[in-house]
Scaffold this motif. Structure first.
Motif, short mmCIF file in Angstrom:
data_model
loop_
_atom_site.label_atom_id
_atom_site.label_comp_id
_atom_site.label_asym_id
_atom_site.label_seq_id
_atom_site.Cartn_x
_atom_site.Cartn_y
_atom_site.Cartn_z
N GLY A 62 -38.09 44.90 -43.03
CA GLY A 62 -37.86 46.32 -43.29
C GLY A 62 -36.45 46.77 -43.03
N GLY A 63 -35.56 45.85 -42.68
CA GLY A 63 -34.18 46.19 -42.40
C GLY A 63 -33.45 46.88 -43.54
N TRP A 64 -33.85 46.61 -44.75
CA TRP A 64 -33.19 47.23 -45.90
C TRP A 64 -33.35 48.75 -45.87
CZ3 TRP A 64 -35.85 50.18 -49.43
CH2 TRP A 64 -37.24 50.09 -49.42
N GLY A 68 -30.11 52.66 -45.36
CA GLY A 68 -29.93 53.91 -46.09
C GLY A 68 -29.98 53.67 -47.58
N SER A 69 -28.92 53.98 -48.26
CA SER A 69 -28.88 53.83 -49.71
C SER A 69 -28.52 52.39 -50.06
CB SER A 69 -27.89 54.80 -50.33
OG SER A 69 -26.60 54.55 -49.80
N ARG A 76 -32.62 43.41 -54.15
CA ARG A 76 -33.04 42.10 -54.68
C ARG A 76 -33.29 41.14 -53.52
NH1 ARG A 76 -31.29 37.28 -55.47
NH2 ARG A 76 -29.19 37.68 -54.72
N ILE A 77 -32.40 41.14 -52.55
CA ILE A 77 -32.56 40.28 -51.37
C ILE A 77 -33.83 40.67 -50.60
CG2 ILE A 77 -31.54 39.68 -49.14
CD1 ILE A 77 -28.77 39.89 -50.59
N ALA A 78 -34.09 41.97 -50.50
CA ALA A 78 -35.29 42.44 -49.80
C ALA A 78 -36.55 41.97 -50.50
CB ALA A 78 -35.28 43.97 -49.69
#
Length: 92
Positions: A62-64, A68-69, A76-78
């Motif tokens: 969930g770090g993405w 924020g924006s 894509r990495i998430a």
């Protein structure tokens, strides 16, 4: 694929469960009923540890959201991280 994708447990945690399982098997000969009780307890503990490990790994994914924006590359990495996580959960 991330380096930690191969396992859901830390190596020492997994080895600890394996060692304890070996001990349960060895005790079966002398006291089958006690060995089965120990096996049940070990599996319950492993399930709890697995749940904790999965929750921790999910939180990292969930770090993405904290960024924020997020740009398209971060998203894509998430998505790739979520895919790899789901593959591990499903045993792929």
């Amino acid at each position: 694929m991330p380096a930690d994708a191969a396992t859901l447990f830390e190596p020492q945690t997994a080895q600890g469960f394996r060692d304890r399982w070996r001990d349960v098997q060895l005790r079966f000969v002398d006291d089958p009923r006690a060995a089965v009780g120990e096996a049940q307890s070990l599996v319950e503990e492993a399930i709890e540890a697995l749940s904790t490990a999965l929750q921790a790994q999910k939180s990292k994914l969930g770090g993405w959201q904290e960024a924020g924006s997020a740009d398209t590359e971060q998203l894509r990495i998430a998505v790739r991280g979520y895919r790899d996580f789901l593959d591990r959960v499903l045993g792929r």
